[in-house]
Design a protein around this motif. Structure first.
Motif, short mmCIF file in Angstrom:
data_model
loop_
_atom_site.label_atom_id
_atom_site.label_comp_id
_atom_site.label_asym_id
_atom_site.label_seq_id
_atom_site.Cartn_x
_atom_site.Cartn_y
_atom_site.Cartn_z
N ALA A 118 27.63 28.06 53.16
CA ALA A 118 27.38 27.90 52.08
C ALA A 118 26.24 28.54 52.35
O ALA A 118 25.60 29.49 51.93
CB ALA A 118 26.40 26.73 52.24
N GLN A 119 25.74 29.04 53.55
CA GLN A 119 25.25 30.65 53.66
C GLN A 119 25.94 31.71 54.00
O GLN A 119 24.85 32.39 52.80
CB GLN A 119 24.90 30.39 55.18
N ALA A 120 27.05 31.77 53.88
CA ALA A 120 28.12 32.99 54.05
C ALA A 120 28.21 33.23 51.87
O ALA A 120 28.26 34.29 51.34
CB ALA A 120 29.52 32.70 54.13
N VAL A 121 28.01 32.28 51.16
CA VAL A 121 28.34 31.95 49.69
C VAL A 121 26.91 32.90 48.84
O VAL A 121 26.15 33.49 48.25
CB VAL A 121 28.54 31.31 48.78
N VAL A 122 25.75 32.40 49.35
CA VAL A 122 24.31 32.19 49.23
C VAL A 122 24.17 34.64 49.94
O VAL A 122 23.89 34.85 48.52
CB VAL A 122 23.07 31.94 50.42
N ASP A 123 24.59 34.51 51.18
CA ASP A 123 24.25 36.21 50.96
C ASP A 123 25.26 36.57 50.09
O ASP A 123 24.70 38.45 49.95
CB ASP A 123 25.04 36.18 52.48
N GLU A 124 26.51 36.45 49.42
CA GLU A 124 27.39 36.68 49.27
C GLU A 124 26.84 37.22 47.50
O GLU A 124 26.67 38.07 46.38
CB GLU A 124 28.65 36.09 48.46
N ILE A 125 25.83 35.89 47.00
CA ILE A 125 25.29 36.40 45.62
C ILE A 125 23.74 36.90 45.87
O ILE A 125 23.42 37.78 45.17
CB ILE A 125 24.70 34.49 45.52
N ARG A 126 23.16 36.98 46.96
CA ARG A 126 21.76 37.82 46.36
C ARG A 126 22.22 39.18 47.43
O ARG A 126 21.43 40.70 46.76
CB ARG A 126 21.22 36.91 49.51
N ALA A 127 23.75 39.30 47.71
CA ALA A 127 23.89 40.93 48.08
C ALA A 127 24.28 41.28 46.85
O ALA A 127 24.45 43.17 45.92
CB ALA A 127 25.12 41.05 48.62
N LEU A 165 28.94 31.62 42.16
CA LEU A 165 29.01 32.76 42.23
C LEU A 165 28.46 33.20 40.60
O LEU A 165 28.58 34.22 40.10
CB LEU A 165 30.63 33.50 42.52
N ALA A 166 29.64 32.04 39.93
CA ALA A 166 30.26 32.16 38.43
C ALA A 166 28.47 32.58 37.79
O ALA A 166 27.16 32.96 37.17
CB ALA A 166 30.88 32.30 37.83
N LEU A 167 28.02 30.94 38.30
CA LEU A 167 25.91 30.30 37.68
C LEU A 167 24.98 31.81 37.72
O LEU A 167 24.67 32.00 37.34
CB LEU A 167 26.28 29.34 38.00
#
Length: 307
Positions: free
Chosen positions: A53-62, A25-27
């Protein structure tokens, strides 16, 4: 100076939760495109699913960032090669690798099953080596790379019940030392991070009031410093609860003893001089030990010649 990662491509392993998630998330928040890797298993390495992994990807994209999910096991070299190729196919390069994936199989050494020892070493050490090997040619070709190993105070200083974990974590430091030397001419900096953070892997190991201070977020600044273009190389940074320190593997000045029948007795009698830390050094390569020993031998020989 702002630590900006715009245009950089990062791979973070074990990034489906805990510290790895915060790293990813920080990067991403600072402009990097991030491949989020996580097997999705339990703390002991069992099971697996791509949902973490997909849940974190969704956070980043959001939040407006770019990210991809990957569920490869870092113990599978072919899967790791495919993971790195996934990032290269999508974004053309890989600039940063954060080796964060890990598991625990804690028991006292007397009770530890050797299969559990091997599995922990496979995930932490071989997983880090596989990932580094997979990104290495890409980083060499672009004359740039930043690799962050995740070591531990257990590896550096020991901890009851974690012989497997400690062995694997200190081995990552040894890997870091040599990769930093070999990567220098290619602009590849390799460092190690020793985090103290409350994650699934530390639950039950510390009192709740202490765990509350050991947030994964408090470790992230050290990772960002080690992953940035301004990063040092061959550093071991420790971080937790807002504290930041550096660990060093040092070499004392020691003594010289002529080799003879009573050398063991002389060494035992003067061991305090050997271990004295006055004027100790941080060697820049393994050859420093031999250089120091030969220098003492040469000085002793010259002294005998004069005598």
């Amino acid at each position: 100076m702002s630590l900006d990662f715009a245009g950089r491509v990062a791979i973070v392993t074990g990034a489906g939760g805990g510290l790895g998630r915060q790293h990813a998330l920080a990067l991403a928040a600072r402009g990097a495109r991030v491949l989020v890797n996580d097997l999705g298993g339990a703390v002991d390495g069992s099971g697996g699913a791509s949902t973490a992994a997909q849940a974190v990807v969704d956070e980043i994209r959001a939040a407006g960032g770019e990210a991809l999910a990957n569920a490869a096991s870092v113990t599978d070299f072919d899967a790791v090669l495919a993971m790195v190729q996934q990032a290269v196919d999508a974004w053309g390069r890989v600039d940063i690798l954060v080796n964060n994936a890990g598991i625990l199989r804690d028991k006292s050494f007397a009770k530890m099953d050797m299969q559990d020892f091997r599995l922990v070493v496979d995930v932490h050490l071989m997983g880090a080596a596989y990932c580094a090997k997979a990104v290495w040619p890409h980083m060499q070709a672009q004359n740039y790379g930043r690799i962050v190993m995740t070591t531990s105070s257990t590896g550096l200083y020991g901890n009851f019940g974690q012989a497997n974990y400690g062995a694997a974590k200190l081995a990552q430091v040894g890997l870091m030392q040599t990769l930093a030397i070999e990567g220098a001419k290619h602009g590849i900096h390799v460092n190690a991070l020793a985090p103290t953070a409350a994650t699934r892997m530390t639950e039950g190991l510390m009192p709740e009031e202490i765990l509350a201070q050991l947030t994964p977020e408090s470790v992230v600044p050290a990772m960002l410093v080690l992953a940035h273009e301004s990063a040092p190389t061959r550093a071991i940074l420790c971080a937790g609860a807002g504290g930041f320190e550096a660990a060093h593997i040092t070499l004392t000045q020691g003594i010289h003893l002529p080799v003879g029948p009573d050398t063991p007795e002389q060494l035992a009698a003067r061991l305090g001089e050997v271990t004295a830390r006055t004027d100790e050094q941080v060697p820049q390569s393994g050859s420093a030990q031999g250089t120091l020993e030969l220098a003492k031998a040469k000085a002793a020989h010259a002294q005998r010649q004069r005598g």
